[in-house]
Design an enzyme around this catalytic site. Structure first.
Site, PDB file in Angstrom:
ATOM      1  N   ALA A  55     -21.402  -5.870  24.984  1.00 22.48           N
ATOM      2  CA  ALA A  55     -20.958  -4.507  24.712  1.00 22.48           C
ATOM      3  C   ALA A  55     -19.700  -4.593  23.852  1.00 22.48           C
ATOM      4  CB  ALA A  55     -20.662  -3.788  26.027  1.00 22.48           C
TER       5      ALA A  55
ATOM      6  N   GLY B  10     -23.750  -7.662  27.608  1.00 21.09           N
ATOM      7  CA  GLY B  10     -24.845  -6.735  27.330  1.00 21.09           C
ATOM      8  C   GLY B  10     -25.986  -7.381  26.558  1.00 21.09           C
TER       9      GLY B  10
ATOM     10  N   GLU C 240     -28.010  -9.051  29.138  1.00 14.69           N
ATOM     11  CA  GLU C 240     -28.675  -7.973  29.882  1.00 14.69           C
ATOM     12  C   GLU C 240     -29.822  -7.367  29.085  1.00 14.69           C
ATOM     13  OE1 GLU C 240     -24.751  -6.235  30.454  1.00 14.69           O
ATOM     14  OE2 GLU C 240     -25.174  -6.074  32.592  1.00 14.69           O
TER      15      GLU C 240
ATOM     16  N   GLU D  37     -18.221 -10.909  31.628  1.00 10.94           N
ATOM     17  CA  GLU D  37     -17.443  -9.674  31.850  1.00 10.94           C
ATOM     18  C   GLU D  37     -16.203  -9.881  32.703  1.00 10.94           C
ATOM     19  OE1 GLU D  37     -20.731  -9.911  32.053  1.00 10.94           O
ATOM     20  OE2 GLU D  37     -21.651  -8.247  30.963  1.00 10.94           O
TER      21      GLU D  37
END
Ligand code: COA
Length: 258
Positions: free
Chosen positions: A64, A109, A112, A132
């Site tokens: 992200a 992300g 993911e 993260e």
């Protein structure tokens, strides 16, 4: 306005390429929205029977967008998480398989996103991780849920608590990646696998995807009942007649998705 997600079509196979290489394809709101729009468009097409997702440059997706997240309030963080969750759930809900062709960094992300795909083919240069905690946050687009379901709880805990990166061979060893290819061979291998899947009865493949996806969340007896119902439904399709007739006539089937 150009999209951050390029979509190409070859027969029944769509390829989505995330295209923000100067930021290692980091998922900003715009990139996620473009990905969501591309997924929504594919969901509405009955001629797409398999897809590949990959990235431009040295990253699949490096996570992200940290610059965009830096100033977010709690409410904005929640909304951003909801956006990512929505897009990745839409990938899982597509009525055809999606292969992640992980060409480089798949972090946060990015990992993911790969986990929301049906399975992962990796370049030998790929790197996976959920870093993260290095930033004081947690995986927010499904990592705490999909990673343990994919590789088991203990390995997922180690990856998420340490934030460490693993290479493609390690991803293969722990069952995160299905196969590893030389960088130049990755996309053609993923496209070939997608084309092979797209050569099967699409309604049957869609039912198999749905059952595998939904079955893990219900008790086994109920999951088996779902399979029994779907097995019966397959006999109501033209593709069942065609597939079995083609076998008995010793020819290739011509599936129509009906
Ligand atoms: N969000 C926003 N920008 C990112 C990014 C991310 N997740 N990952 C990389 N970028 C940007 C960098 O800031 C840099 O931008 P700049 O050229 O304007 O400075 C550009 O992409 C290139 O990245 P860089 O760090 O210079 O490449 P590298 O090869 O030295 O390192 C990584 C590659 C992947 C190891 C490193 O970029 C990294 O650690 N990224 C963050 C990974 C992460 O924590 N992801 C989870 C986010 S929740």
């Amino acid at each position: 306005m150009t999209s951050f997600v390029e979509v190409t079509q070859d027969g029944h196979v769509s390829t989505l390429t995330i295209n923000r290489p100067e930021k290692l394809n980091a998922l900003s709101q715009e990139v996620l929205s473009d990905l969501g729009a591309a997924i929504q468009a594919l969901a509405g097409r009955d001629d797409v029977w398999a897809a590949v997702i990959t990235g431009t440059g040295k990253a699949f997706v490096a996570g992200a967008d940290i610059a965009a997240m830096k100033g977010m309030s709690e409410a904005e963080g929640r909304d951003f998480g909801a956006l990512g969750h929505g897009v990745f759930a839409a990938i899982e809900e597509l009525p055809f398989p999606v292969i992640a062709a992980v060409n480089g960094f798949a972090l946060g992300g990015g990992c993911e996103l790969a986990l929301a795909c049906d399975f992962i083919y990796a370049s030998s240069k790929a790197k996976f991780g959920q870093p993260e905690v290095n930033l004081g946050i947690i995986p927010g687009f499904g990592g705490t849920q999909r990673l343990p379901r994919r590789v088991g709880s203990a390995l997922a805990r180690e990856l998420i608590y340490t934030g460490k990166m693993i290479d493609a061979q390690e991803a293969l060893r722990i069952g995160l990646a299905n196969a590893v290819f030389e960088p130049d061979a990755l996309l053609s291998a993923a496209s070939k696998a997608a084309a092979e899947i797209a050569g099967k009865g699409p309604l049957a493949v869609a039912a198999a995807k749905r059952l595998i996806r939904d079955g893990v969340d219900v008790p086994l007896p109920e999951a088996n009942r779902l399979e029994q119902a779907a097995f019966g439904e397959a006999f109501g399709t033209k593709d069942q007649g065609e597939g079995m007739e083609a076998f008995l006539e010793k020819r290739a089937p011509r599936f129509t998705g009906t």
